[in-house]
Design a protein around this motif. Structure first.
Motif, PDB file in Angstrom:
ATOM      1  N   ASP A  43       0.845  -1.202   0.000  1.00 11.38           N
ATOM      2  CA  ASP A  43       0.000   0.000   0.000  1.00 11.38           C
ATOM      3  C   ASP A  43       0.876   1.245   0.000  1.00 11.38           C
ATOM      4  N   ILE A  44       0.322   2.312  -0.549  1.00 15.16           N
ATOM      5  CA  ILE A  44       1.022   3.595  -0.567  1.00 15.16           C
ATOM      6  C   ILE A  44       0.284   4.552   0.358  1.00 15.16           C
ATOM      7  N   ALA A  68       4.732  10.672  -0.245  1.00 12.40           N
ATOM      8  CA  ALA A  68       4.264   9.292  -0.383  1.00 12.40           C
ATOM      9  C   ALA A  68       5.283   8.356   0.242  1.00 12.40           C
ATOM     10  N   LEU A  70       5.859   3.898   1.110  1.00 10.10           N
ATOM     11  CA  LEU A  70       5.372   2.540   0.847  1.00 10.10           C
ATOM     12  C   LEU A  70       5.336   1.750   2.147  1.00 10.10           C
ATOM     13  N   TYR A  71       4.208   1.095   2.413  1.00 13.18           N
ATOM     14  CA  TYR A  71       4.055   0.282   3.607  1.00 13.18           C
ATOM     15  C   TYR A  71       4.663  -1.100   3.344  1.00 13.18           C
ATOM     16  N   GLU A  91      10.470   5.358   2.718  1.00 13.14           N
ATOM     17  CA  GLU A  91      10.235   6.598   1.988  1.00 13.14           C
ATOM     18  C   GLU A  91      11.557   7.199   1.552  1.00 13.14           C
ATOM     19  N   SER A 179       7.951  10.065  -4.424  1.00 10.34           N
ATOM     20  CA  SER A 179       7.169   9.163  -5.264  1.00 10.34           C
ATOM     21  C   SER A 179       7.983   8.537  -6.382  1.00 10.34           C
ATOM     22  N   ILE A 182       9.067   4.879  -5.471  1.00  8.02           N
ATOM     23  CA  ILE A 182       7.883   4.027  -5.418  1.00  8.02           C
ATOM     24  C   ILE A 182       7.422   3.695  -6.828  1.00  8.02           C
ATOM     25  N   PRO A 226       2.995  12.402  -5.826  1.00  6.42           N
ATOM     26  CA  PRO A 226       2.050  11.702  -4.948  1.00  6.42           C
ATOM     27  C   PRO A 226       0.616  11.718  -5.467  1.00  6.42           C
ATOM     28  N   PHE A 229      -0.916   8.627  -7.638  1.00  6.39           N
ATOM     29  CA  PHE A 229      -1.443   7.406  -7.033  1.00  6.39           C
ATOM     30  C   PHE A 229      -2.895   7.603  -6.607  1.00  6.39           C
TER      31      PHE A 229
END
Length: 272
Positions: A43-44, A68, A70-71, A91, A179, A182, A226, A229
């Motif tokens: 997820d972002i 943004a 990233l998990y 990040e 971003s 990602i 960001p 997304f």
């Protein structure tokens, strides 16, 4: 490695860009526990930042989202971890490079979860691994002209040229925008962010020539923002408050304070 004047100047500018703008007040910040329950690896998490560079990115991309992350779930959880928070977000920050941070970092910010739809478990693991493997990557900040543009948060340029200002110079500070990495991670498994540009009958497409040109222009990973997304047709917006059985009937409202109309009547009653 020799620490040159440009190196020192670049770090100084990066620190200034990360200084906080006063007066930021989040509307509906999510607590780390709720975010942790809701987020899934891959997820972002979009963040409405409160730094000087955040103001510039919001303006240039015409969006409330300026950051943004990233998990990555438990990918960075220590073997002997107790109840202490551990890094769950990866990040990229200007001046720091690629770092891992806990969810609590954004407990006082407005956030939004963007979830890639249909992502296979293998590709999800590959995206997480891509980001984790790049922890510690730093960017050369000698190209100070790439950073100076962010000190003008609202440059007087037409809307259609603002996005291109992010790509100005195309040096390392440009790639250090959060971003960008990602987008690289998603592109490594060929997961789309923006829709394909096509004029085929019956296919979803951008309505204007400008929109199609803009989508083509930002295909390179270093030009994603960001906002992309959030607007992507391939990401689902996930709101933690709705994921666990929201029922508006269970809300407890305070006593209504309706003024007595009679207290506002002044003078003799109308005879009409």
């Amino acid at each position: 490695m020799t620490d040159t004047l440009l190196d020192r100047l670049g770090r100084f500018l990066a620190r200034r860009l990360h200084s906080v703008n006063p007066g930021y007040e989040p509307y509906t910040p999510s607590d780390p526990e709720t975010l942790s329950r809701t987020l899934r690896p891959g997820d972002i998490l979009l963040v409405e930042g409160n730094q000087k560079i955040s103001a510039a990115i919001k303006y240039l991309t015409q969006s409330t989202w300026s950051h943004a992350a990233l998990y990555v779930g438990d990918a960075l959880k220590p073997d002997a971890a107790g109840e202490e928070p551990f890094p769950q977000l990866v990040e990229v920050n200007l001046g720091e490079g690629c770092v891992a941070v806990p969810l609590s970092k954004y407990s006082r910010f407005n956030t939004r979860i963007c979830r890639p739809v249909g992502l296979t478990p293998e590709d999800r693991d590959a995206i997480v691994a891509y980001m984790v493997e790049r922890l510690g990557v730093r960017y050369d900040l000698k190209n100070i002209f790439d950073m100076l543009r962010y000190f003008i948060p609202t440059p007087p340029v037409p809307v259609r040229w603002r996005r291109r200002m992010i790509a100005f110079g195309s040096g390392d500070p440009t790639r250090a925008i959060c971003s960008s990495m990602i987008a690289q991670a998603l592109q490594s498994v060929q997961y789309p962010i923006l829709p394909e540009v096509t004029l085929a009958p019956g296919r979803q497409r951008a309505d204007s020539d400008y929109s199609r040109r803009e989508i083509l222009h930002i295909r390179h990973h270093s030009l994603f923002a960001p906002r992309d997304f959030d607007l992507s047709p391939y990401f689902r917006i996930v709101k933690p408050t709705l994921e666990y059985g929201f029922d508006y009937k269970r809300l407890e409202w305070g006593p209504a304070k309706h003024p007595d109309p009679s207290t506002h009547l002044e003078g003799p009653a109308s005879t009409e």
